[in-house]
Design a protein around this motif. Sequence first.
Motif, PDB file in Angstrom:
ATOM      1  N   GLN A   1      -0.471  -2.752 -12.803  1.00  0.00           N
ATOM      2  CA  GLN A   1      -1.628  -3.629 -12.653  1.00  0.00           C
ATOM      3  C   GLN A   1      -1.503  -4.490 -11.413  1.00  0.00           C
ATOM      4  OE1 GLN A   1      -4.271  -3.278 -14.847  1.00  0.00           O
ATOM      5  NE2 GLN A   1      -5.253  -4.410 -13.213  1.00  0.00           N
ATOM      6  N   GLY A   2      -2.535  -4.446 -10.573  1.00  0.00           N
ATOM      7  CA  GLY A   2      -2.620  -5.302  -9.399  1.00  0.00           C
ATOM      8  C   GLY A   2      -3.704  -6.344  -9.593  1.00  0.00           C
ATOM      9  N   SER A   3      -3.973  -7.088  -8.553  1.00  0.00           N
ATOM     10  CA  SER A   3      -5.017  -8.120  -8.583  1.00  0.00           C
ATOM     11  C   SER A   3      -6.369  -7.454  -8.340  1.00  0.00           C
ATOM     12  CB  SER A   3      -4.760  -9.176  -7.516  1.00  0.00           C
ATOM     13  OG  SER A   3      -3.489  -9.751  -7.687  1.00  0.00           O
ATOM     14  N   GLY A   4      -7.068  -7.108  -9.412  1.00  0.00           N
ATOM     15  CA  GLY A   4      -8.378  -6.480  -9.290  1.00  0.00           C
ATOM     16  C   GLY A   4      -8.334  -4.970  -9.131  1.00  0.00           C
ATOM     17  N   PHE A   5      -7.180  -4.363  -9.320  1.00  0.00           N
ATOM     18  CA  PHE A   5      -7.068  -2.907  -9.265  1.00  0.00           C
ATOM     19  C   PHE A   5      -5.923  -2.450 -10.154  1.00  0.00           C
ATOM     20  CE2 PHE A   5      -4.056  -4.323  -6.108  1.00  0.00           C
ATOM     21  CZ  PHE A   5      -2.983  -3.436  -6.223  1.00  0.00           C
ATOM     22  N   THR A   6      -5.918  -1.158 -10.441  1.00  0.00           N
ATOM     23  CA  THR A   6      -4.866  -0.539 -11.244  1.00  0.00           C
ATOM     24  C   THR A   6      -4.361   0.690 -10.513  1.00  0.00           C
ATOM     25  OG1 THR A   6      -5.955  -1.278 -13.282  1.00  0.00           O
ATOM     26  CG2 THR A   6      -4.362   0.512 -13.501  1.00  0.00           C
TER      27      THR A   6
ATOM     28  N   GLY B   1      -8.771  -4.833   4.239  1.00  0.00           N
ATOM     29  CA  GLY B   1      -8.651  -6.240   4.614  1.00  0.00           C
ATOM     30  C   GLY B   1      -8.586  -7.217   3.461  1.00  0.00           C
ATOM     31  N   ARG B   2      -8.412  -6.723   2.254  1.00  0.00           N
ATOM     32  CA  ARG B   2      -8.379  -7.598   1.074  1.00  0.00           C
ATOM     33  C   ARG B   2      -6.983  -7.763   0.481  1.00  0.00           C
ATOM     34  NH1 ARG B   2     -13.674  -5.910  -2.528  1.00  0.00           N
ATOM     35  NH2 ARG B   2     -15.184  -5.855  -0.822  1.00  0.00           N
ATOM     36  N   GLY B   3      -5.975  -7.155   1.100  1.00  0.00           N
ATOM     37  CA  GLY B   3      -4.613  -7.248   0.584  1.00  0.00           C
ATOM     38  C   GLY B   3      -4.292  -6.227  -0.496  1.00  0.00           C
TER      39      GLY B   3
ATOM     40  N   TRP C   1      -3.841   5.620   1.034  1.00  0.00           N
ATOM     41  CA  TRP C   1      -5.147   5.450   1.669  1.00  0.00           C
ATOM     42  C   TRP C   1      -6.008   4.618   0.732  1.00  0.00           C
ATOM     43  CZ3 TRP C   1      -9.787   7.122  -0.423  1.00  0.00           C
ATOM     44  CH2 TRP C   1      -9.709   8.010  -1.497  1.00  0.00           C
ATOM     45  N   LEU C   2      -7.000   3.966   1.314  1.00  0.00           N
ATOM     46  CA  LEU C   2      -7.900   3.126   0.539  1.00  0.00           C
ATOM     47  C   LEU C   2      -9.292   3.243   1.127  1.00  0.00           C
ATOM     48  CD1 LEU C   2      -8.014   0.931  -1.729  1.00  0.00           C
ATOM     49  CD2 LEU C   2      -7.658  -0.771   0.077  1.00  0.00           C
ATOM     50  N   ALA C   3     -10.290   3.254   0.263  1.00  0.00           N
ATOM     51  CA  ALA C   3     -11.685   3.336   0.708  1.00  0.00           C
ATOM     52  C   ALA C   3     -12.012   2.163   1.629  1.00  0.00           C
ATOM     53  CB  ALA C   3     -12.628   3.343  -0.499  1.00  0.00           C
ATOM     54  N   GLU C   4     -12.793   2.447   2.656  1.00  0.00           N
ATOM     55  CA  GLU C   4     -13.095   1.449   3.685  1.00  0.00           C
ATOM     56  C   GLU C   4     -13.685   0.134   3.158  1.00  0.00           C
ATOM     57  OE1 GLU C   4     -15.150   1.157   8.107  1.00  0.00           O
ATOM     58  OE2 GLU C   4     -15.430   2.994   6.928  1.00  0.00           O
ATOM     59  N   PRO C   5     -14.565   0.148   2.135  1.00  0.00           N
ATOM     60  CA  PRO C   5     -15.108  -1.140   1.673  1.00  0.00           C
ATOM     61  C   PRO C   5     -14.045  -2.121   1.159  1.00  0.00           C
ATOM     62  CG  PRO C   5     -16.434   0.664   0.828  1.00  0.00           C
ATOM     63  CD  PRO C   5     -15.217   1.283   1.458  1.00  0.00           C
TER      64      PRO C   5
END
Length: 174
Positions: free
Chosen positions: A4-9, A100-102, A93-97
């Motif tokens: 578990q991350g901050s706002g993601f899993t 920059g959010r950490g 990799w992470l989706a572009e939207p």
Amino acid sequence: MELQGSGFTLRGWLHGDEKSLQKHADNPRVSAFLMDRFPYPYTLQDAIAWVNFIQNRQPLTNFAIVIDDEACGGIAIDLMINANSKTGEIGYWLAEPYWGRGIATEAVNLITAYAFKYLAIIRIEAGVFSKNTASMRVLEKAGYVKEGIMRNALIKNGEVMDKHMYAILKPEHG
């Protein structure tokens, strides 16, 4: 297993991830600094093939980055073999939207801790395209150290680039 991350899993890939995977992976800015095995354009057939290939592999080393119930990225530790058998190679990799959010840095921290706890490795390394300064910053924020630059070691879309090598050691081996 879920991390578990901050706002993601972070969790293993599941059937049902294909549509969101295709939606978020089909972006030339996402694939720009990934290995050629990550196609562009990224089709629904590519997503189906990936989920079928990776689902239920053990040990769990390849995770979907899930935000709001959508697979919006991926992060993995590829286990090396032979004389390198105590080393893993991280890729993500992470989706572009979500840039920059950490999220990427936190995901790297989570999977690094997971890998050192559950996998028989003492070193994790990453090779980064010379123009991918954002990924270099992610790794540095996560405690990875630049060990060197391999000149003219990578080619992407016909452009030859240097490969920046980063690594982190398991704390008791550092």
